[in-house]
Design a protein around this motif. Structure first.
Motif, PDB file in Angstrom:
ATOM      1  N   THR A  97       0.720  -0.774   0.195  1.00 38.61           N
ATOM      2  CA  THR A  97       0.132  -0.071  -0.391  1.00 38.61           C
ATOM      3  C   THR A  97       0.789   1.049  -0.148  1.00 38.61           C
ATOM      4  O   THR A  97       0.385   1.678   0.146  1.00 38.61           O
ATOM      5  CB  THR A  97      -1.067   0.180   1.134  1.00 38.61           C
ATOM      6  N   ILE A  98       2.540   0.801  -0.166  1.00 38.45           N
ATOM      7  CA  ILE A  98       3.105   2.061   0.493  1.00 38.45           C
ATOM      8  C   ILE A  98       3.229   2.640  -0.873  1.00 38.45           C
ATOM      9  O   ILE A  98       3.608   2.246  -2.152  1.00 38.45           O
ATOM     10  CB  ILE A  98       4.372   1.764   0.665  1.00 38.45           C
ATOM     11  N   PRO A  99       3.025   4.055  -1.624  1.00 42.84           N
ATOM     12  CA  PRO A  99       2.750   4.943  -2.691  1.00 42.84           C
ATOM     13  C   PRO A  99       4.721   4.197  -2.938  1.00 42.84           C
ATOM     14  O   PRO A  99       5.944   4.290  -2.001  1.00 42.84           O
ATOM     15  CB  PRO A  99       3.008   6.306  -2.212  1.00 42.84           C
ATOM     16  N   GLU A 100       4.910   4.266  -3.991  1.00 47.91           N
ATOM     17  CA  GLU A 100       6.931   3.848  -4.957  1.00 47.91           C
ATOM     18  C   GLU A 100       7.352   4.979  -4.671  1.00 47.91           C
ATOM     19  O   GLU A 100       8.148   4.670  -4.887  1.00 47.91           O
ATOM     20  CB  GLU A 100       6.125   3.838  -6.622  1.00 47.91           C
ATOM     21  N   ALA A 101       7.174   5.930  -4.669  1.00 45.20           N
ATOM     22  CA  ALA A 101       8.006   7.238  -3.840  1.00 45.20           C
ATOM     23  C   ALA A 101       8.537   7.144  -2.553  1.00 45.20           C
ATOM     24  O   ALA A 101       9.649   7.407  -2.994  1.00 45.20           O
ATOM     25  CB  ALA A 101       7.331   8.762  -4.575  1.00 45.20           C
ATOM     26  N   GLN A 102       8.025   7.041  -1.832  1.00 51.23           N
ATOM     27  CA  GLN A 102       7.745   6.182  -0.595  1.00 51.23           C
ATOM     28  C   GLN A 102       8.607   5.374  -0.147  1.00 51.23           C
ATOM     29  O   GLN A 102       9.740   4.962   0.228  1.00 51.23           O
ATOM     30  CB  GLN A 102       6.576   6.473   0.405  1.00 51.23           C
ATOM     31  N   LYS A 103       8.730   4.494  -1.188  1.00 53.78           N
ATOM     32  CA  LYS A 103       9.273   3.145  -1.408  1.00 53.78           C
ATOM     33  C   LYS A 103      10.293   3.686  -1.560  1.00 53.78           C
ATOM     34  O   LYS A 103      11.341   2.443  -1.150  1.00 53.78           O
ATOM     35  CB  LYS A 103       8.351   1.997  -2.163  1.00 53.78           C
ATOM     36  N   ALA A 104      10.851   3.895  -2.806  1.00 53.33           N
ATOM     37  CA  ALA A 104      12.080   4.476  -2.499  1.00 53.33           C
ATOM     38  C   ALA A 104      13.230   5.611  -1.921  1.00 53.33           C
ATOM     39  O   ALA A 104      14.222   4.843  -1.184  1.00 53.33           O
ATOM     40  CB  ALA A 104      12.014   5.467  -4.564  1.00 53.33           C
ATOM     41  N   GLU A 105      11.809   5.851  -1.387  1.00 53.54           N
ATOM     42  CA  GLU A 105      12.842   6.302  -0.212  1.00 53.54           C
ATOM     43  C   GLU A 105      12.528   5.592   1.595  1.00 53.54           C
ATOM     44  O   GLU A 105      14.379   5.629   1.608  1.00 53.54           O
ATOM     45  CB  GLU A 105      12.102   7.526  -0.041  1.00 53.54           C
ATOM     46  N   LEU A 106      11.922   4.545   1.421  1.00 54.47           N
ATOM     47  CA  LEU A 106      12.455   4.125   2.751  1.00 54.47           C
ATOM     48  C   LEU A 106      13.631   2.662   2.451  1.00 54.47           C
ATOM     49  O   LEU A 106      13.885   2.715   3.297  1.00 54.47           O
ATOM     50  CB  LEU A 106      11.141   3.218   2.513  1.00 54.47           C
ATOM     51  N   LEU A 107      13.094   2.332   1.341  1.00 52.28           N
ATOM     52  CA  LEU A 107      14.740   1.763   1.047  1.00 52.28           C
ATOM     53  C   LEU A 107      15.757   2.436   1.154  1.00 52.28           C
ATOM     54  O   LEU A 107      16.354   1.808   1.699  1.00 52.28           O
ATOM     55  CB  LEU A 107      14.509   1.418  -0.395  1.00 52.28           C
TER      56      LEU A 107
END
Length: 218
Positions: A97-107
C-alpha cells in the motif's frame, strides 16, 4: 549482562537502540548502490557472508571517521544483502500500500540504517573473530540455504546464521538468525509496525533517520 558477542549481534538486530531518545543529526552520506564496488563472486552462498565479515574486520581496525567507515562497508552490505526483500518482509503486507516514491525513500533510509548499524556495532578497537562454516545447509524454504557463522569476542561466542536466496545478482541474505532462531526480519517487523499506517510510511522513514543518527552518535 549480555556477553560482548551477544551484545554485538543484538545491537545489529536493533534491539538496543531507542531512537526517540536521540536527536536527528546530519546523516553520513553513503554512496548509492549503483556506485558500489563489483559484486562478490556468487558461486557459493558463503562467499558474500565471508566478504562481509572481512569488511567488518577492516572497519574494526580502521581509525577513520564514522562516515568514512560507512563508505568502506557499504559495498559489502550491498553485495551481501537483498535489502529490498529484507525491507519488504520486515514491513509485511502493508508494503503493497506504500506509494512508489515513498518505497524508494524507505529503501534508501533502510540501507543507510543497515550500514550505520553495523558500523556502530563493529567500532574501532573491537577484537571480534568471525568464523564462517565452509558448507551451507538447506533452509526450510526450498532453494534457500543457511550459512552458519560464529562471532567471538572476549572468549564468548554467538552463533549468527544467514538465510541465503539465489537472486539475479547471486546469493544474497534475506534474513539473519541470532542464536540460530531469532529472526532479524521478525524483530524488525515488530519494531517497524508503529511507524506504518495504511498507505503511509513517512513515520517509519523519520524513525529510521533518527536511528541512523543514534548509531552515528554512539
Amino acid at each position: 549482562m549480555m556477553s560482548p558477542a551477544f551484545r554485538s549481534t543484538a545491537v545489529c538486530f536493533g534491539l538496543a537502540v531507542s531512537a526517540a531518545l536521540w536527536p536527528v543529526a546530519a546523516s553520513a552520506q553513503i554512496q548509492p548502490a549503483s556506485e558500489a564496488a563489483p559484486s562478490v563472486a556468487a558461486g557459493s552462498p558463503t562467499a558474500p557472508v565471508s566478504a562481509l565479515y572481512a569488511a567488518l574486520g577492516r572497519v574494526e581496525h580502521s581509525s577513520a571517521s564514522f562516515a568514512e567507515r560507512a563508505r568502506m562497508l557499504a559495498p559489502s552490505i550491498d553485495n551481501a544483502f537483498d535489502l529490498q526483500t529484507v525491507l519488504q518482509n520486515s514491513v509485511g503486507l502493508r508494503y503493497r500500500t506504500i506509494p512508489e516514491a515513498q518505497k524508494a525513500e524507505l529503501l534508501n533510509q533502510f540501507r543507510q540504517f543497515t550500514v550505520a548499524r553495523y558500523v556502530s556495532n563493529f567500532a574501532p578497537g573491537g577484537n571480534d573473530t568471525f568464523t564462517v562454516d565452509p558448507a551451507a545447509t538447506p533452509a526450510a524454504i526450498p532453494g534457500e540455504q543457511i550459512v552458519h557463522t560464529h562471532i567471538t569476542a572476549n572468549g564468548s561466542t554467538t552463533d549468527v546464521n544467514y538465510v541465503m536466496r539465489q537472486t539475479a545478482a547471486g546469493w544474497r541474505v534475506v534474513d539473519v538468525l541470532l542464536n540460530g532462531n531469532i529472526s532479524q526480519v521478525a524483530v524488525q517487523r515488530a519494531d517497524f509496525s508503529s511507524g506504518l499506517s495504511s498507505g503511509d510510511a513517512s513515520a517509519l522513514i523519520q524513525s529510521l533517520k533518527k536511528k541512523i543518527a543514534a548509531f552515528q552518535g554512539g
